[in-house]
Design an enzyme around this catalytic site. Structure first.
Site, PDB file in Angstrom:
ATOM      1  N   LEU A 124       0.849  -1.191   0.000  1.00  0.00           N
ATOM      2  CA  LEU A 124       0.000   0.000   0.000  1.00  0.00           C
ATOM      3  C   LEU A 124       0.884   1.240   0.000  1.00  0.00           C
ATOM      4  CD1 LEU A 124      -2.676  -1.088   2.645  1.00  0.00           C
ATOM      5  CD2 LEU A 124      -2.723  -1.405   0.162  1.00  0.00           C
ATOM      6  N   GLY A 144       2.829  -8.837   6.298  1.00  0.00           N
ATOM      7  CA  GLY A 144       3.290  -8.050   7.434  1.00  0.00           C
ATOM      8  C   GLY A 144       3.171  -6.581   7.104  1.00  0.00           C
ATOM      9  N   GLY A 145       2.913  -5.749   8.123  1.00  0.00           N
ATOM     10  CA  GLY A 145       2.773  -4.317   7.878  1.00  0.00           C
ATOM     11  C   GLY A 145       1.666  -4.048   6.879  1.00  0.00           C
ATOM     12  N   ASP A 146       2.010  -3.351   5.803  1.00  0.00           N
ATOM     13  CA  ASP A 146       1.019  -3.046   4.765  1.00  0.00           C
ATOM     14  C   ASP A 146       1.285  -3.851   3.495  1.00  0.00           C
ATOM     15  OD1 ASP A 146       3.384  -1.765   4.180  1.00  0.00           O
ATOM     16  OD2 ASP A 146       2.433   0.008   3.300  1.00  0.00           O
ATOM     17  N   GLU A 147       1.893  -5.016   3.647  1.00  0.00           N
ATOM     18  CA  GLU A 147       2.226  -5.868   2.510  1.00  0.00           C
ATOM     19  C   GLU A 147       1.359  -7.130   2.505  1.00  0.00           C
ATOM     20  OE1 GLU A 147       6.955  -4.780   1.896  1.00  0.00           O
ATOM     21  OE2 GLU A 147       6.402  -6.512   3.123  1.00  0.00           O
TER      22      GLU A 147
END
Length: 308
Positions: A180, A220-223
């Site tokens: 994102l 993970g995170g925005d992935e």
């Protein structure tokens, strides 16, 4: 009829032929109905229910035998008792005693069976609890707690399975690496709770755009990662990629605390294809990651590994 028969013998004949045999037929009919259950007993509770009904019938037999024997004794009190009648009465009383003993024994069996049922209910409840806890633990170990999507561990397992199937059958599939754009700015500007809500909304859209045989996970995170199976051409993959981009770009309307904001987000997607771009999971993910950064840099939405 023999006129020399005593009143007691007549009473014995009358009771034996009319009362006892009639009751015998009724008892047999009741027992037969129990044995003709529409379905075989498949639980201890059903077995106990049938056993209780049999016990009731046995107790009725004991009561009826007792009544018959009492009547015989009363009829014979004032008359002469022939050896045959006396012997028949003794046998009848012996049968009555056995029936009563059987009824008491059956009651003990039923109590033991009830204890087994109670223990089984406890064990069933414990098993259900352990099974539920095991299912929940397994689900938690394979899914992202924030979005509910498969996590990296489950994704890796499905990717290895996809590689094995593709190698065995000569198939093609694609791996997508999605990020994102500028998501960090959302966390910095509005807080992580807003960022979490955005991730949950995006994850729901990604799940809705995923075909039944495909897999999407939170890396993970925005992935996020995708596996697209049974891909015939880059054109087919492009259609899916554009559908994902359109879904992500729909504004996210957030209302939390005193914040009310509509956020528009653009994704960048890198795509690798088996076996053209790699024959291992590591190779496919690596080139898809690089293609994703190229798409982010060029602001083109998506990029294939072979486009460099």
């Amino acid at each position: 009829m023999n006129a020399s028969l005593s009143v007691a013998e007549l009473a014995c004949d009358d009771l034996d032929l009319s009362t006892i045999r009639t009751h015998e037929r009724m008892t047999k009919n009741q027992t037969a109905q129990l044995l003709k259950s529409p379905q075989s007993a498949n639980s201890l509770t059903q077995v106990l229910g049938q056993s209780e009904r049999v016990k009731d019938i046995v107790e009725e037999c004991a009561d009826d035998l007792s009544s018959v024997n009492t009547g015989l004794k009363r009829e014979l009190q004032d008359g002469d008792i022939s050896p045959g009648v006396e012997n028949a009465l003794e046998k009848s009383e012996a049968v009555e005693s056995k029936v009563q003993d059987a009824s008491e024994a059956l009651s003990l069996v039923n109590r033991a069976l009830q204890e087994q049922i109670n223990e089984r209910h406890v064990l069933d409840a414990q098993l259900a609890t352990v099974t539920k806890q095991g299912d929940e633990a397994r689900h938690a170990s394979l899914h992202d707690p924030l979005t509910g999507l498969p996590n990296r561990a489950l994704f890796n397992d499905r990717l290895e399975h996809g590689l094995a199937v593709a190698n065995r059958n000569g198939l093609h599939f694609a791996v997508m690496f999605l990020d994102l754009d500028d998501f960090k700015m959302i966390n910095d500007s509005y807080g992580h709770d807003v960022g979490d809500l955005v991730l949950q909304m995006i994850a729901g859209r990604l799940k809705e755009t995923t075909r039944d045989d495909d897999t999407v996970c939170r890396h993970g995170g925005d992935e996020f990662l995708y596996i697209l199976v049974n891909t015939e051409s880059e054109h087919d993959i492009t259609i899916v990629a554009e559908k994902i981009i359109n879904a992500v770009q729909v504004p996210c309307d957030i209302q939390v605390r005193d914040i009310s904001v509509s956020l528009s987000i653009n994704p960048s997607i890198g795509i690798s294809i088996f076996p053209k771009d790699g024959t291992t999971s590591e190779a496919l993910l690596d080139v898809a990651d690089k293609a994703m950064y190229r798409a982010k840099r060029n602001k083109c939405g998506y990029s294939f590994a072979g486009d460099d």
